[in-house]
Design a protein around this motif. Structure first.
Motif, PDB file in Angstrom:
ATOM      1  N   VAL A 142       0.831  -1.209   0.000  1.00 29.10           N
ATOM      2  CA  VAL A 142       0.000   0.000   0.000  1.00 29.10           C
ATOM      3  C   VAL A 142       0.864   1.257   0.000  1.00 29.10           C
ATOM      4  CG1 VAL A 142      -1.692   1.335   1.295  1.00 29.10           C
ATOM      5  CG2 VAL A 142      -1.951  -1.139   1.105  1.00 29.10           C
ATOM      6  N   LEU A 143       1.899   1.288   0.846  1.00 29.55           N
ATOM      7  CA  LEU A 143       2.749   2.477   0.921  1.00 29.55           C
ATOM      8  C   LEU A 143       3.418   2.753  -0.420  1.00 29.55           C
ATOM      9  CD1 LEU A 143       4.460   1.907   4.400  1.00 29.55           C
ATOM     10  CD2 LEU A 143       2.642   3.549   3.846  1.00 29.55           C
ATOM     11  N   GLU A 144       3.867   1.709  -1.065  1.00 28.91           N
ATOM     12  CA  GLU A 144       4.500   1.860  -2.375  1.00 28.91           C
ATOM     13  C   GLU A 144       3.532   2.437  -3.397  1.00 28.91           C
ATOM     14  OE1 GLU A 144       6.485  -0.997  -5.867  1.00 28.91           O
ATOM     15  OE2 GLU A 144       5.696  -1.864  -4.006  1.00 28.91           O
ATOM     16  N   SER A 145       2.305   1.953  -3.381  1.00 30.12           N
ATOM     17  CA  SER A 145       1.319   2.415  -4.360  1.00 30.12           C
ATOM     18  C   SER A 145       0.911   3.864  -4.106  1.00 30.12           C
ATOM     19  CB  SER A 145       0.080   1.513  -4.329  1.00 30.12           C
ATOM     20  OG  SER A 145      -0.609   1.619  -3.091  1.00 30.12           O
ATOM     21  N   VAL A 146       0.939   4.297  -2.842  1.00 32.18           N
ATOM     22  CA  VAL A 146       0.559   5.674  -2.506  1.00 32.18           C
ATOM     23  C   VAL A 146       1.690   6.650  -2.822  1.00 32.18           C
ATOM     24  CG1 VAL A 146      -0.019   7.236  -0.606  1.00 32.18           C
ATOM     25  CG2 VAL A 146      -1.113   5.001  -0.751  1.00 32.18           C
ATOM     26  N   GLU A 147       2.908   6.323  -2.381  1.00 32.26           N
ATOM     27  CA  GLU A 147       4.046   7.226  -2.566  1.00 32.26           C
ATOM     28  C   GLU A 147       4.685   7.076  -3.947  1.00 32.26           C
ATOM     29  OE1 GLU A 147       5.633   9.425  -0.408  1.00 32.26           O
ATOM     30  OE2 GLU A 147       5.267   8.787   1.656  1.00 32.26           O
ATOM     31  N   LYS A 148       4.390   5.959  -4.612  1.00 30.41           N
ATOM     32  CA  LYS A 148       5.041   5.631  -5.897  1.00 30.41           C
ATOM     33  C   LYS A 148       6.557   5.508  -5.699  1.00 30.41           C
ATOM     34  CE  LYS A 148       1.199   5.690  -8.257  1.00 30.41           C
ATOM     35  NZ  LYS A 148       0.231   5.566  -7.185  1.00 30.41           N
ATOM     36  N   LEU A 149       6.922   4.767  -4.646  1.00 29.45           N
ATOM     37  CA  LEU A 149       8.322   4.513  -4.316  1.00 29.45           C
ATOM     38  C   LEU A 149       8.480   3.021  -4.039  1.00 29.45           C
ATOM     39  CD1 LEU A 149       8.946   7.513  -1.873  1.00 29.45           C
ATOM     40  CD2 LEU A 149       9.621   7.355  -4.280  1.00 29.45           C
ATOM     41  N   GLU A 150       9.135   2.315  -4.941  1.00 27.52           N
ATOM     42  CA  GLU A 150       9.191   0.860  -4.810  1.00 27.52           C
ATOM     43  C   GLU A 150      10.078   0.395  -3.661  1.00 27.52           C
ATOM     44  OE1 GLU A 150      12.559  -0.165  -8.203  1.00 27.52           O
ATOM     45  OE2 GLU A 150      10.455  -0.395  -8.682  1.00 27.52           O
ATOM     46  N   GLN A 151      10.998   1.256  -3.171  1.00 31.79           N
ATOM     47  CA  GLN A 151      11.834   0.849  -2.048  1.00 31.79           C
ATOM     48  C   GLN A 151      11.008   0.611  -0.782  1.00 31.79           C
ATOM     49  OE1 GLN A 151      11.908   3.751  -3.721  1.00 31.79           O
ATOM     50  NE2 GLN A 151      12.926   5.389  -2.583  1.00 31.79           N
ATOM     51  N   LEU A 152       9.796   1.188  -0.748  1.00 26.31           N
ATOM     52  CA  LEU A 152       8.926   0.961   0.403  1.00 26.31           C
ATOM     53  C   LEU A 152       8.435  -0.483   0.461  1.00 26.31           C
ATOM     54  CD1 LEU A 152       6.888   4.292   0.414  1.00 26.31           C
ATOM     55  CD2 LEU A 152       8.765   3.635   1.929  1.00 26.31           C
ATOM     56  N   ARG A 153       8.438  -1.169  -0.670  1.00 29.21           N
ATOM     57  CA  ARG A 153       8.075  -2.593  -0.678  1.00 29.21           C
ATOM     58  C   ARG A 153       9.095  -3.387   0.135  1.00 29.21           C
ATOM     59  NH1 ARG A 153       7.886  -5.652  -6.348  1.00 29.21           N
ATOM     60  NH2 ARG A 153       7.248  -3.517  -6.891  1.00 29.21           N
ATOM     61  N   ALA A 154      10.364  -3.024  -0.026  1.00 29.10           N
ATOM     62  CA  ALA A 154      11.405  -3.711   0.739  1.00 29.10           C
ATOM     63  C   ALA A 154      11.261  -3.419   2.229  1.00 29.10           C
ATOM     64  CB  ALA A 154      12.781  -3.283   0.240  1.00 29.10           C
ATOM     65  N   LEU A 155      11.053  -2.146   2.594  1.00 33.50           N
ATOM     66  CA  LEU A 155      10.897  -1.799   4.003  1.00 33.50           C
ATOM     67  C   LEU A 155       9.698  -2.503   4.620  1.00 33.50           C
ATOM     68  CD1 LEU A 155      11.659   2.037   4.339  1.00 33.50           C
ATOM     69  CD2 LEU A 155      13.171   0.086   4.750  1.00 33.50           C
ATOM     70  N   SER A 156       8.623  -2.633   3.856  1.00 28.95           N
ATOM     71  CA  SER A 156       7.416  -3.267   4.397  1.00 28.95           C
ATOM     72  C   SER A 156       7.632  -4.745   4.702  1.00 28.95           C
ATOM     73  CB  SER A 156       6.243  -3.095   3.421  1.00 28.95           C
ATOM     74  OG  SER A 156       6.393  -3.938   2.289  1.00 28.95           O
ATOM     75  N   HIS A 157       8.655  -5.336   4.101  1.00 33.85           N
ATOM     76  CA  HIS A 157       9.000  -6.739   4.376  1.00 33.85           C
ATOM     77  C   HIS A 157      10.149  -6.845   5.379  1.00 33.85           C
ATOM     78  CE1 HIS A 157       6.549  -9.148   1.527  1.00 33.85           C
ATOM     79  NE2 HIS A 157       6.455  -7.996   0.899  1.00 33.85           N
ATOM     80  N   GLY A 158      10.470  -5.736   6.035  1.00 41.56           N
ATOM     81  CA  GLY A 158      11.486  -5.764   7.066  1.00 41.56           C
ATOM     82  C   GLY A 158      12.909  -5.785   6.550  1.00 41.56           C
ATOM     83  N   ILE A 159      13.107  -5.438   5.281  1.00 43.15           N
ATOM     84  CA  ILE A 159      14.434  -5.440   4.685  1.00 43.15           C
ATOM     85  C   ILE A 159      15.187  -4.172   5.095  1.00 43.15           C
ATOM     86  CG2 ILE A 159      15.726  -5.376   2.514  1.00 43.15           C
ATOM     87  CD1 ILE A 159      14.451  -8.066   3.124  1.00 43.15           C
ATOM     88  N   LYS A 160      16.435  -4.319   5.518  1.00 45.82           N
ATOM     89  CA  LYS A 160      17.249  -3.159   5.846  1.00 45.82           C
ATOM     90  C   LYS A 160      17.838  -2.556   4.572  1.00 45.82           C
ATOM     91  CE  LYS A 160      18.704  -4.082  10.604  1.00 45.82           C
ATOM     92  NZ  LYS A 160      19.874  -4.253  11.506  1.00 45.82           N
ATOM     93  N   ILE A 161      17.713  -1.229   4.465  1.00 46.67           N
ATOM     94  CA  ILE A 161      18.317  -0.492   3.352  1.00 46.67           C
ATOM     95  C   ILE A 161      19.310   0.491   3.947  1.00 46.67           C
ATOM     96  CG2 ILE A 161      17.919   1.017   1.377  1.00 46.67           C
ATOM     97  CD1 ILE A 161      15.077  -0.041   1.212  1.00 46.67           C
ATOM     98  N   HIS A 162      20.586   0.253   3.705  1.00 51.60           N
ATOM     99  CA  HIS A 162      21.632   1.146   4.212  1.00 51.60           C
ATOM    100  C   HIS A 162      21.736   2.345   3.276  1.00 51.60           C
ATOM    101  CE1 HIS A 162      25.790   2.598   4.905  1.00 51.60           C
ATOM    102  NE2 HIS A 162      25.558   2.230   6.147  1.00 51.60           N
ATOM    103  N   VAL A 163      21.648   3.565   3.834  1.00 47.42           N
ATOM    104  CA  VAL A 163      21.667   4.776   3.022  1.00 47.42           C
ATOM    105  C   VAL A 163      22.735   5.712   3.576  1.00 47.42           C
ATOM    106  CG1 VAL A 163      20.290   6.589   1.959  1.00 47.42           C
ATOM    107  CG2 VAL A 163      19.173   4.497   2.713  1.00 47.42           C
TER     108      VAL A 163
END
Length: 246
Positions: free
Chosen positions: A198-219
């Motif tokens: 849902v967050l990805e579809s609202v923000e149009k940011l596919e990296q939110l799909r990874a966060l929603s599955h608990g994936i760590k993204i180092h930035v």
């Protein structure tokens, strides 16, 4: 060692055919390929579904991987190319967008090194924004991170939200997320199997799909400044002026 895959499609909504638009006498995709090739990448490959782009890349001596024309995102295109290239699950892939003709090679090496050093599934970069016009622009994706430089959230809205409305980028660290990623093929195998959240579809940011599955993204903060990519006609003219001035 890492492989760079550059997803490039013809039917960009705001700038159709932008991969082939000439800048300083060369098509944009050639500039991207040449900048990326200055890095320590073991291989650089353009992933496209369009024969026009493929022909241009082959003409300047680049490597092309033809992909499906129905991918919902550039990440899906990168995944297909990585599989076609026969990469192993543990191999490191760096995704560099085909509209980044000014990207410095050093940040490509940085994001790959960060992925390997930290052991996280995904690594990316940011730059600090110092002007509120930049912060308020939904075209600039913002990211907030924890104490270990792992992303907490990405948004097109200004985050963190300044409750007191002081609007002072000198006081609050506003981070502009840069669209360069490093990951291992094993992560991509999982990512493309997950439905859009849902967050990805609202923000149009596919990296939110990874966060929603608990994936760590180092930035991490980019080691050098990265000029913005080309998304709009205004971006194109700005980039053209920079290149012609060199």
């Amino acid at each position: 060692m890492f492989t760079v895959i550059i997803p490039a499609r013809y039917n960009s909504q705001r700038l159709p055919g932008k991969a082939l638009i000439k800048l300083a006498g060369k098509p944009m995709i050639q500039h991207v390929f040449e900048r990326v090739s200055e890095s320590d990448a073991a291989a650089v490959v353009v992933a496209t579904d369009d024969e026009r782009i493929a022909e241009v890349v082959k003409a300047f001596g680049g490597t092309v991987c033809m992909t499906s024309g129905v991918h919902p995102s550039g990440t899906d295109r990168v995944h297909e190319a990585a599989q076609t290239l026969g990469l192993a699950p543990d191999d490191v892939v760096v995704n560099v967008q085909g509209d980044e003709p000014l990207i410095p090679a050093v940040v490509i090496e940085q994001v790959a090194a960060n992925l390997i050093r930290t052991g996280v599934p995904v690594a990316s970069l940011y730059e600090t924004m110092m002007e509120m016009d930049e912060v308020l622009d939904p075209g600039n994706v913002k990211v907030v991170t924890d104490e270990n430089d792992n992303a907490l959230y990405f948004s097109r809205s200004p985050i963190p939200y300044d409750r007191d409305q002081q609007n002072d980028p000198g006081k609050v660290s506003y981070k502009r997320h840069l669209g360069i990623y490093a990951y291992r093929l094993s992560f991509l195998n999982d990512f493309v199997s997950w439905p859009q959240c849902v967050l990805e579809s609202v923000e149009k940011l596919e990296q939110l799909r990874a966060l929603s599955h608990g994936i760590k993204i180092h930035v991490a903060k980019a080691s050098v400044s990265i000029p913005a990519g080309v998304d709009t006609p205004e971006d194109l003219e700005r980039t053209r002026r920079i290149m012609e001035a060199r």
